[in-house]
Design an enzyme around this catalytic site. Structure first.
Site, PDB file in Angstrom:
ATOM      1  N   LYS D  98      15.191  23.425 -53.091  1.00  0.00           N
ATOM      2  CA  LYS D  98      14.076  23.192 -54.000  1.00  0.00           C
ATOM      3  C   LYS D  98      12.822  23.352 -53.156  1.00  0.00           C
ATOM      4  O   LYS D  98      12.529  22.527 -52.287  1.00  0.00           O
ATOM      5  CB  LYS D  98      14.123  21.789 -54.607  1.00  0.00           C
ATOM      6  N   GLY D 159       5.235  12.004 -60.499  1.00  0.00           N
ATOM      7  CA  GLY D 159       5.109  10.557 -60.590  1.00  0.00           C
ATOM      8  C   GLY D 159       4.061  10.076 -61.577  1.00  0.00           C
ATOM      9  O   GLY D 159       3.886   8.877 -61.742  1.00  0.00           O
ATOM     10  N   SER D 208      11.033   9.925 -60.559  1.00  0.00           N
ATOM     11  CA  SER D 208      10.308   8.659 -60.694  1.00  0.00           C
ATOM     12  C   SER D 208      10.517   7.979 -62.040  1.00  0.00           C
ATOM     13  O   SER D 208      10.573   6.748 -62.105  1.00  0.00           O
ATOM     14  CB  SER D 208       8.800   8.902 -60.529  1.00  0.00           C
TER      15      SER D 208
END
Lengths: 67, 258, 258, 258, 258, 67, 67, 67
Positions: D98, D159, D208
């Site tokens: 990633k 987040g 998150s």
């Protein structure tokens, strides 16, 4: 000789200058017109002394409404 | 109240920059430009067309005493855009350029990679570069670092009229920028332009929302007022948003009438 | 361009109605009322307070030559509201009333059932009734049927500053109404007011967004401009919203520079 | 119904990829990973910390039989990211990565210029590259052209929990892409994940929203269901949106009862 | 995890209530009802039509062992609605009724004044009243005070597929209610249903989004999963929304690789 | 000699191999550990034969929870 | 006698008119003041001729900023 | 005599009961059918003993898909 003028092939007399060609396209090219010869800018002051050669590409541009 | 816009080393009274594309006639363009109060207007460069019937926007711009901002509309690479900017400088005698480097013709989104390259080259060549960009804060930061005179994030795709798809990104760009932020592209109606200014933009650049409105001059008036309204609202310091209500009339002294 | 607002059988030049609640001082109120360009302002009725230090808003409203619109703020039943309206008529010599019948003090949403009852009684009693309502099209229809001089749906709760929570409902109310629609409550900033007018409202009534702004007079200017901007944009006929882009510069004549 | 996800030349039963960051404990991580049904999980590379109290996520991932996807979190340049990817390949024996190349630490937005450079180098080096990108369709196009195995646009900042700030851009990316589109970053709650799938994404990557929820395992369950729900809704072909109502009960045969 | 829904004095395992209107065939209805997992389904009362080709939804509902909830669709006054409810009680032997009193046929919004009157009468008459209402918190409060077994605010107009136009109002209704809140009308796709549950609704009632989808059974599956997803997300306690990013990978231990 | 290990200067015996150093940091480095020496990847198989030199930088990395 | 004036009990001389009471509260009540006696509007012109009675409630109201 | 049945005038024999009429419309009216006579509910148990009169309105209703 043949020059590509704004994308269209055009037969021109040998010795034709950029200045002369531009005046066939625009009445008063003193302001608002620019020329690219073979994709590079050709400054206004060089138009008179620049003679076109067979096979060259010239773009003669002016302002249009936009963006 | 009329704090001028500092852009490209000059002061401007109007914070609305007008594009000239999309008008149905030069007469409509003239009426709209006048109504808009804009001082800066964009034009594009295209091949001379001896058969053109319409008059020249250049003549109109000069007659109205407006400041000409050539763009590089239609360029897909840094190379084309740099060449177009240089041709524009030659044609109009101005080092200012609205830099557009498009990534595809469906979204007309800028290509950030080519854009940054072109901006760096033009700044090095002495241009005052106003780059039309996406709304990515990182790209905005790179454009500012490259020496651009402003950053001009889009609100939504050119001509889409959707307004500001992602106000958060515009807010982030405003927070971080030391050069003027001009919302460019996507404005559909007056409240969009007001919102752009409320988010902290220093100006708005628009074309289609005026030129393609049913009544361009009326919409130009609307945009002029909206930019002023949004600017004033930003300066005035708005109230926060709440979930619940807050009474605007005091409870104290309420008579017993039930 | 300045088509007057027909409301209560009179013509008005301004489409912004100002509430007087929430200002920090009469001086700020005066500056803001002047800047707003409003012709109509609301006041409430409360018990006389011999100890009050602040001067009277009434005196200010009269000195500025504004038209007084008493409200029934703080009433929870039709009965209280009707009595308050009659007391206001007695006190100010006006049959106009901004009718408020609140359902609870957390949302300050109107109680539609009590509201319709009160409206019917006051219209029968000769009042010019401007009812503060929710954004439900059915309630708006009933209020118009009851003979109200306008319908005044909320954008969001009083003082919440959220703007227009449900533009669809405002649009539906505008579509169906033959009396003026005035967006009342919830405006937070200039773009909210512009949006209200773009949705087709005939006017905007606001208080907290101006009176509680950091600089009320500046925000009042913003609101004046925004209402004009939104009105002009509505009249101008905006472009539609699209998913994809639509170029504002012609593709034709693009030079080969790559 | 359970059409597998084709990603990186393999078939996957789950369309939810889980990040492992932000959990309060390995026990919570384990419960959440199990509840999520995810088959692929991300980990980062950091300096070994002999003082570390927590057990290793690697051990957990292997015990649960999950597929490891190393990321390049924390890299700000193509150079760092490429080196990190190579180290990860060394550490975990996987060519999957990633790819994250961050532009600043306030937005954690990717830097598109560095990202494209890194993607090109890693693809040339034989990696299966899953790039975390902004939501710009042009950048997505360049990443696909660079040979990435997917494009992974953000919904909103990492987040931030804001969901999808600009659904139009996600829609444009889906329209144009031949590789899987995985919504990466910004998911806050289940409806965000469902929306991503309804917009046509092939999968969702999140961390998150689960790891920092009050009850991570419960939220992981929610996300698993939401991804399936959104996928099914996309396949089912939703009804269009309308301004006005459309009755779900026939008018015909209505009795006269008034 | 499977906390039952307490509604009308009974416990229900499913929080999805299905309307039966809008299906193209009884076969599609059956497949969708089964896939939805719903336990309660609504039907309407209409004049018997000896020429009807379609089989009866009643027979299907009984064969599937579902709980029948008659509605008063098409009623414009309290009087009609009360009579329709009594007829339904006669026809189906159930005191349950989904109470609809429509205000106009363009919006199909409920008429709050008539609705409250009808609810009071039906509660007094022993009915278990589930009123389809607007999203006004004050009306919801009055319906609860009238003794309704639930309040069922709309998300957007029936069949409009717009989802929840005003989440703030739904949130306010949830905050204040002691009876179950069931989102009724307007759902377009799975993420809308999940959002309703995340806002704190106790259930969702929908018809058109499933019955008029291209593949009703698949959309019914989507809705079943979405309601469960939204419920789980609500229980799990979501992360807050932020303007800026919050890293999900620790900064500490980042190697020097640049 | 001094080697920068994960950003901290550390005194090591001359002749210390990467393998030896890594084992002082991680108990079982067979899986999940990677090493960069002077910012370039040092493959696992080369750890044993690579002797550290004064002034070098070594990064010894492992998996942590993340993104 | 005791009259509830704006929610507060107040001792008044028997025979006090509404006009007299109002003037103890407001200097110039000619404009902007309204009176409710036992919850019903008492028109301005009736103030002088209306004598208060023990146990009555009177509300004396004026304009304040609002709404 | 003429009775308005579901909005349509219909000629019926004098003495026709509601039960008889309903059975001309529905095969098995034991469940899922309700009747309003002159806009008031007529309970199932009263159908047999209720004779229709000239000019009455009767609504015979059943379940349809809806809402």
């Amino acid at each position: 000789m043949t020059v590509l003028v704004n994308g269209e092939p055009r037969l021109l007399e040998p010795g034709t200058t950029v200045e002369a060609l531009v005046r066939t396209l625009v009445e008063e090219p003193e302001r608002g017109v620019a020329v690219a010869l073979d994709r590079e800018v050709l400054p206004r002051r060089a138009w008179g002394e620049t003679t076109l050669r067979d096979g060259q590409e010239i773009e003669v541009l002016q302002a249009v409404a936009g963006g | 109240m009329a704090e001028p816009l500092l852009l490209g080393g000059r002061e401007w009274g109007s914070r609305l920059i007008m594009g000239t594309g999309g008008f149905r006639s030069l007469a409509e363009m003239e009426a709209a430009l006048v109504a808009s109060g804009a001082e800066i207007v964009t034009v594009a460069l295209r091949r001379v067309d001896p058969a053109a019937r319409q008059g020249s926007p250049l003549e109109l711009v000069e007659r109205l005493g407006l400041f000409l901002l050539p763009n590089t509309a239609g360029c897909y690479t840094a190379r084309e855009a740099v060449r177009t900017a240089r041709l524009a400088r030659e044609a109009f005698g101005t080092p200012w350029v609205k830099l557009e480097v498009i990534g595809d013709d469906r979204t007309l989104h800028p290509d950030p990679v080519e854009l940054v390259v072109a901006a760096e080259q033009l700044v090095a060549d002495g241009f005052t570069v106003l780059p039309y960009a996406g709304d990515d804060p990182i790209v905005a930061r790179r454009l500012e670092a490259a020496g651009c005179a402003a950053v001009m994030p889009l609100g939504s795709p050119i001509g889409s009229g959707r307004g500001i798809d992602n106000p958060h990104n515009i807010r982030l760009i405003v927070e971080q920028s030391s050069v003027p932020v001009i919302l460019d592209a996507g404005i559909g109606t007056a409240s969009d332009a007001a919102l752009a200014m409320e988010l902290g933009c220093d100006g708005v650049l628009l074309a289609s929302s005026v030129s393609r409105a049913d009544d361009p001059a009326e919409m130009a008036t609307a945009m002029r007022l909206a930019v002023e309204a949004g600017r004033a609202a930003r300066r005035a310091g708005r109230i926060p948003q709440r979930l619940h209500a807050q009474a605007s009339t005091a409870e104290a002294g309420r008579p017993a009438l039930g």
